[in-house]
Enzyme design. Structure first.
Site, short mmCIF file in Angstrom:
data_model
loop_
_atom_site.label_atom_id
_atom_site.label_comp_id
_atom_site.label_asym_id
_atom_site.label_seq_id
_atom_site.Cartn_x
_atom_site.Cartn_y
_atom_site.Cartn_z
N CYS A 1 -9.56 -10.16 -0.54
CA CYS A 1 -8.39 -10.04 0.34
C CYS A 1 -8.65 -10.61 1.73
O CYS A 1 -7.72 -10.86 2.48
CB CYS A 1 -7.97 -8.58 0.45
SG CYS A 1 -7.59 -7.86 -1.14
N HIS B 1 -3.78 -7.49 6.71
CA HIS B 1 -3.69 -7.68 5.26
C HIS B 1 -2.79 -6.57 4.69
O HIS B 1 -3.01 -5.39 4.95
CB HIS B 1 -5.09 -7.59 4.65
CG HIS B 1 -5.09 -7.42 3.18
ND1 HIS B 1 -4.36 -8.23 2.34
CD2 HIS B 1 -5.71 -6.51 2.38
CE1 HIS B 1 -4.54 -7.83 1.09
NE2 HIS B 1 -5.35 -6.78 1.09
N ASN C 1 0.37 -5.99 -2.73
CA ASN C 1 -0.87 -6.60 -2.25
C ASN C 1 -1.09 -7.91 -3.01
O ASN C 1 -1.38 -7.89 -4.20
CB ASN C 1 -2.01 -5.61 -2.47
CG ASN C 1 -3.36 -6.14 -2.00
OD1 ASN C 1 -3.51 -7.32 -1.72
ND2 ASN C 1 -4.34 -5.25 -1.92
O1 UT7 Z 1 -6.91 -4.99 -0.47
C1 UT7 Z 1 -7.82 -3.97 -0.59
C2 UT7 Z 1 -7.62 -3.47 -1.97
N1 UT7 Z 1 -7.35 -2.14 -2.22
C3 UT7 Z 1 -6.70 -1.24 -1.46
O2 UT7 Z 1 -6.33 -1.46 -0.36
C4 UT7 Z 1 -6.43 0.08 -2.08
C5 UT7 Z 1 -6.72 1.23 -1.17
N2 UT7 Z 1 -6.34 2.50 -1.78
C6 UT7 Z 1 -5.08 2.88 -1.96
O3 UT7 Z 1 -4.14 2.16 -1.65
C7 UT7 Z 1 -4.85 4.28 -2.51
O4 UT7 Z 1 -6.08 4.93 -2.63
C8 UT7 Z 1 -4.09 4.30 -3.85
C9 UT7 Z 1 -2.65 3.92 -3.64
C10 UT7 Z 1 -4.75 3.36 -4.84
C11 UT7 Z 1 -4.11 5.70 -4.47
O5 UT7 Z 1 -3.57 6.64 -3.55
P1 UT7 Z 1 -4.35 7.99 -3.22
O6 UT7 Z 1 -3.48 8.75 -2.33
O7 UT7 Z 1 -5.72 7.61 -2.72
O8 UT7 Z 1 -4.42 8.72 -4.62
P2 UT7 Z 1 -5.69 9.11 -5.50
O9 UT7 Z 1 -6.38 7.91 -6.03
O10 UT7 Z 1 -6.52 10.10 -4.74
O11 UT7 Z 1 -4.98 9.84 -6.70
C12 UT7 Z 1 -4.20 11.01 -6.53
C13 UT7 Z 1 -3.52 11.34 -7.85
C14 UT7 Z 1 -4.45 11.32 -9.05
O12 UT7 Z 1 -4.08 12.36 -9.91
P3 UT7 Z 1 -4.94 13.72 -9.96
O13 UT7 Z 1 -6.33 13.30 -10.34
O14 UT7 Z 1 -4.84 14.29 -8.57
O15 UT7 Z 1 -4.21 14.53 -10.99
C15 UT7 Z 1 -4.14 10.01 -9.72
O16 UT7 Z 1 -4.39 10.02 -11.10
O17 UT7 Z 1 -2.49 10.37 -8.13
C16 UT7 Z 1 -2.66 9.88 -9.47
N3 UT7 Z 1 -2.17 8.52 -9.54
C17 UT7 Z 1 -0.90 8.21 -9.83
N4 UT7 Z 1 0.17 8.96 -10.10
C18 UT7 Z 1 1.34 8.34 -10.34
C19 UT7 Z 1 -2.87 7.38 -9.32
N5 UT7 Z 1 -2.05 6.33 -9.49
C20 UT7 Z 1 -0.84 6.81 -9.80
C21 UT7 Z 1 0.41 6.21 -10.07
N6 UT7 Z 1 1.46 7.02 -10.33
N7 UT7 Z 1 0.58 4.88 -10.05
#
Ligand code: UT7
Length: 325
Positions: A112, A252, A282
């Site tokens: 990125c 970004h 993204n």
């Molecule tokens: O360019 C650089 C590349 N990457 C990034 O910038 C990504 C940076 N990270 C993020 O944007 C965020 O961490 C995410 C959007 C990927 C995830 O958000 P989060 O608030 O950090 O959620 P999490 O990973 O802590 O997950 C929370 C819950 C989980 O369920 P449990 O374990 O609490 O039951 C996930 O399984 O949300 C669940 N979850 C979803 N639920 C519905 C994860 N993805 C999804 C989804 N829909 N698409």
């Protein structure tokens, strides 16, 4: 002498994939995606449409704005992790499509941060007299390396391309500084395991999951906010500016929450913080040149404005550029 941006261009594929479309594919919801990422829709390349196709259109648009012919370009530097082939460089394919026969061309891999790494490299070439005009491109077809059964990643990414034309000019306008960083200790938080020398393809085939992008999102999130903030401050400090001097901040476009948290730490206002992640998700190395093109064409960047840009991505890599428009 400074390298000045004299043209910008971008291209987004026609096909829009909404969060409601994703609800049909994985266990997710529009409300979850908007609340956690700010993304409402993303663009997906058509079948057969690949990175060089999108990048060539973006580059031609940047050349048209600059009023420059392709043969007047001395170098093409492209940031991408989803080139047409593992090799040769997609920049060479674009060179041929544009007819930029007087340029040397190569890709660099900084995920990125790829566009800002490429901008920095091109800036250095021009500063050292290794050419007068450069084409700098960020373009990705992430839809081809996303696991469409993994809700943790597939909701985040999209396809697109952006490009700028740089020209070495006397005067106040141009790139004031670039700052680049990397830390290879975080490899497994964000990477693509398959098809390199570690996990090559073979006649028996590779593990079906290996070609796909892998990410531990919440770990990436924390480092991203900290790194984007630090590298932005580094740019301002190095040039004796404060946040109040910034006309526009183009980070970004990874996740709205990352962008808001970073802007808050930098004490930037909502008006200073350019956001289009809601429309495109993204697009990795393409987000910044797409945003620059949109901001410029919307009249948000005027001659003399201070533009601060910062990126963070796989590697980890992170980078900033401070530009007098
Ligand atoms: O360019 C650089 C590349 N990457 C990034 O910038 C990504 C940076 N990270 C993020 O944007 C965020 O961490 C995410 C959007 C990927 C995830 O958000 P989060 O608030 O950090 O959620 P999490 O990973 O802590 O997950 C929370 C819950 C989980 O369920 P449990 O374990 O609490 O039951 C996930 O399984 O949300 C669940 N979850 C979803 N639920 C519905 C994860 N993805 C999804 C989804 N829909 N698409």
């Amino acid at each position: 002498m400074k390298a000045r941006i004299i043209g910008t261009g971008s291209y987004l594929p026609e096909r829009i994939m909404t969060n409601f479309d994703l609800e049909q594919m994985v266990d997710t919801s529009h409300d979850w995606i908007v609340a956690r990422t700010g993304i409402k829709e993303r663009r997906i390349a058509a079948e057969g449409e690949c990175t060089s196709d999108m990048a060539t259109i973006a580059a031609q648009r940047a050349l048209d704005m600059a009023g420059i012919k392709a043969e007047d370009i001395d170098l093409i530097v492209m940031g991408t992790i989803t080139g047409d082939y593992p090799w040769p460089a997609t920049a060479c394919i674009i060179q041929a499509k544009l007819g930029a026969q007087n340029a040397f061309a190569y890709d660099l891999s900084a995920a990125c941060s790829g566009f800002l790494y490429a901008l920095s490299a091109a800036n250095d070439y021009l500063a050292n007299g290794r050419g007068k005009r450069a084409l700098v491109i960020g373009a990705e077809t992430l839809s081809r390396i996303v696991d469409w059964t993994d809700r943790n990643t597939c909701v985040l990414f999209g396809d697109g391309a952006g490009a700028v034309v740089l020209e070495a000019q006397d005067g106040e306008s141009g790139i004031l500084s670039t700052h680049l960083h990397s830390d290879g200790n975080y490899l497994e938080l964000l990477y693509q395991p398959g098809f390199g020398s570690r996990n090559p393809s073979s006649p028996e085939g590779v593990d079906a999951r290996l070609p796909y992008l892998k990410m531990q999102g919440n770990e990436v999130f924390k480092v991203a906010v900290r790194s984007l903030t630090d590298v932005s401050k580094e740019a301002l400090d190095a040039n004796g500016f404060s946040s109040a001097d910034v006309g526009l901040f183009i980070p970004h476009q990874a996740n709205l929450r990352i962008l808001e948290a970073t802007a808050k730490r930098l004490e930037l206002t909502e008006e200073q913080n350019f956001i289009n992640v809601d429309k495109y998700g993204n697009t990795s190395g393409a987000t910044i040149p797409i945003a620059m093109d949109e901001a410029f064409r919307q009249g948000l960047l005027k001659e003399g404005d201070l533009l601060l840009s910062a990126a963070f991505g796989g590697g980890f890599t992170w980078a900033s550029a401070l530009i007098r428009w």
